[in-house]
Design a protein around this motif. Structure first.
Motif, PDB file in Angstrom:
ATOM      1  N   ILE A  97       0.815  -1.220   0.000  1.00  0.00           N
ATOM      2  CA  ILE A  97       0.000   0.000   0.000  1.00  0.00           C
ATOM      3  C   ILE A  97       0.847   1.268   0.000  1.00  0.00           C
ATOM      4  CG2 ILE A  97      -1.979  -1.132   1.106  1.00  0.00           C
ATOM      5  CD1 ILE A  97      -1.097   0.603   3.648  1.00  0.00           C
ATOM      6  N   ALA A 101       0.240   6.099  -6.709  1.00  0.00           N
ATOM      7  CA  ALA A 101      -0.993   5.783  -7.440  1.00  0.00           C
ATOM      8  C   ALA A 101      -0.722   5.121  -8.787  1.00  0.00           C
ATOM      9  CB  ALA A 101      -1.813   7.063  -7.630  1.00  0.00           C
ATOM     10  N   GLU A 102       0.293   5.644  -9.499  1.00  0.00           N
ATOM     11  CA  GLU A 102       0.581   5.140 -10.845  1.00  0.00           C
ATOM     12  C   GLU A 102       0.900   3.648 -10.837  1.00  0.00           C
ATOM     13  OE1 GLU A 102       1.804   7.704  -9.266  1.00  0.00           O
ATOM     14  OE2 GLU A 102       2.472   9.318 -10.595  1.00  0.00           O
ATOM     15  N   GLU A 103       1.490   3.158  -9.735  1.00  0.00           N
ATOM     16  CA  GLU A 103       1.927   1.754  -9.678  1.00  0.00           C
ATOM     17  C   GLU A 103       0.999   0.859  -8.884  1.00  0.00           C
ATOM     18  OE1 GLU A 103       6.041   1.715  -8.319  1.00  0.00           O
ATOM     19  OE2 GLU A 103       6.351   3.613  -9.360  1.00  0.00           O
ATOM     20  N   ARG A 104      -0.017   1.458  -8.247  1.00  0.00           N
ATOM     21  CA  ARG A 104      -0.906   0.634  -7.433  1.00  0.00           C
ATOM     22  C   ARG A 104      -1.763  -0.260  -8.322  1.00  0.00           C
ATOM     23  NH1 ARG A 104      -2.475   1.979  -1.825  1.00  0.00           N
ATOM     24  NH2 ARG A 104      -3.982   0.355  -2.235  1.00  0.00           N
ATOM     25  N   PRO A 105      -1.815  -1.575  -8.023  1.00  0.00           N
ATOM     26  CA  PRO A 105      -2.732  -2.424  -8.784  1.00  0.00           C
ATOM     27  C   PRO A 105      -4.172  -2.107  -8.394  1.00  0.00           C
ATOM     28  CG  PRO A 105      -1.715  -3.677  -7.014  1.00  0.00           C
ATOM     29  CD  PRO A 105      -1.099  -2.298  -6.988  1.00  0.00           C
ATOM     30  N   VAL A 106      -5.105  -2.300  -9.333  1.00  0.00           N
ATOM     31  CA  VAL A 106      -6.500  -1.954  -9.054  1.00  0.00           C
ATOM     32  C   VAL A 106      -7.184  -3.080  -8.259  1.00  0.00           C
ATOM     33  CG1 VAL A 106      -8.705  -1.323 -10.114  1.00  0.00           C
ATOM     34  CG2 VAL A 106      -6.598  -0.429 -11.056  1.00  0.00           C
ATOM     35  N   LEU A 109      -7.733  -5.271  -3.345  1.00  0.00           N
ATOM     36  CA  LEU A 109      -8.046  -4.417  -2.193  1.00  0.00           C
ATOM     37  C   LEU A 109      -9.057  -5.055  -1.239  1.00  0.00           C
ATOM     38  CD1 LEU A 109      -8.349  -0.741  -3.438  1.00  0.00           C
ATOM     39  CD2 LEU A 109      -7.266  -1.487  -1.322  1.00  0.00           C
TER      40      LEU A 109
END
Lengths: 148, 112
Positions: A97, A101-106, A109
């Motif tokens: 976490i 943002a650019e690298e966070r997987p969608v 969660l």
């Protein structure tokens, strides 16, 4: 003292979410849960149930999902049972976490939130059924903030 | 859930009321993403009326932030209720969004 138990049966249809929310609301009243716990239970059960509805089945049949609540103050245990594809969410990799943002997987969660809000998450596969067992001590804040 | 998008000069302010869950996150996603696709580079999502969110709603916030970042735009949040703030904190979203206590402070930040 034996735990009190309540069972809710719902179909594998996302519209059943409102029935789950109503049931939690009713339990929260009976068992005098704090609003923050009620919120967390709604969230955790939505995540688990939405996964079953989205990924549990390939057919168009109606399947029954059973949610068993067992409470012996302060121990709350929730078992979610479905006959969908074998799926062990406890085997999912931990989510990072701290990524920008650019690298966070969608994805991922939902399971992450379940793990963080509950004290323990166990999975069992018995007789072609998935059992997800979530436990939490009520009235006690978990130590999840220590990781932040 | 209700969502209302207002325009203040070049700033778009989206206010959400109610709950965002797996049954309605698409209704939240459409206007938010459309606003960005229509060329908005400064956006505030006012969450003061938002009382429940699950990962389905968080995904929309993340998708919107990814789009905004790619366009070098700014997406700010304000008015998170304590329970919503806790979900954002736990999900690590407080690290990827600037969150303001109320709309005015978010607006001030954008006009600087």
């Amino acid at each position: 003292m034996d735990p009190e138990t309540r069972v809710l049966q719902v179909d594998n249809n996302i519209d059943e979410l409102s029935r789950i929310a109503d049931f939690i609301e009713q339990l929260a009243g009976e068992w005098s849960f704090q609003p923050s716990l009620t919120f967390q239970l709604n969230l955790v059960l939505e995540e688990a149930f939405a996964n079953i509805v989205s990924y549990g089945y390939d057919d168009v049949e109606v399947h029954r999902v059973e949610i068993l609540f067992s409470y012996s103050n302060p121990e709350l245990s929730i078992t979610i049972c479905d006959d969908g594809h074998e799926y062990d969410p406890t085997q999912r990799a931990e989510l990072d976490i701290t990524l920008p943002a650019e690298e966070r997987p969608v994805g991922g969660l939902g399971i992450y939130l379940i793990r963080k809000f509950m004290d323990s998450v166990e999975y069992r596969r018995i007789d072609n059924k998935n059992y997800l067992i979530l436990s939490k001590k009520t009235g006690i804040e978990t130590a999840r903030n220590e990781t932040l | 859930m209700n969502i209302k998008v207002e325009t203040l000069n070049e700033i778009k302010i989206a206010s959400i009321d109610g709950r965002i869950d797996s049954t309605n996150s698409g209704e939240f996603e459409k206007p938010i993403i459309k606003t960005i696709d229509d060329g908005c580079l400064k956006m505030i999502v006012d969450c003061s009326g938002l009382n429940y969110i699950s990962s389905s709603g968080l995904r929309v916030f993340l998708a919107a932030q990814k789009k905004m970042k790619a366009l070098s735009g700014t997406l700010l949040l304000c008015g998170l209720q304590p329970a919503i703030k806790e979900v954002f904190d736990i999900a690590g979203f407080s690290l990827i969004f600037k969150v303001f206590p109320e709309r005015d402070s978010a607006l001030n930040s954008l006009s600087q």
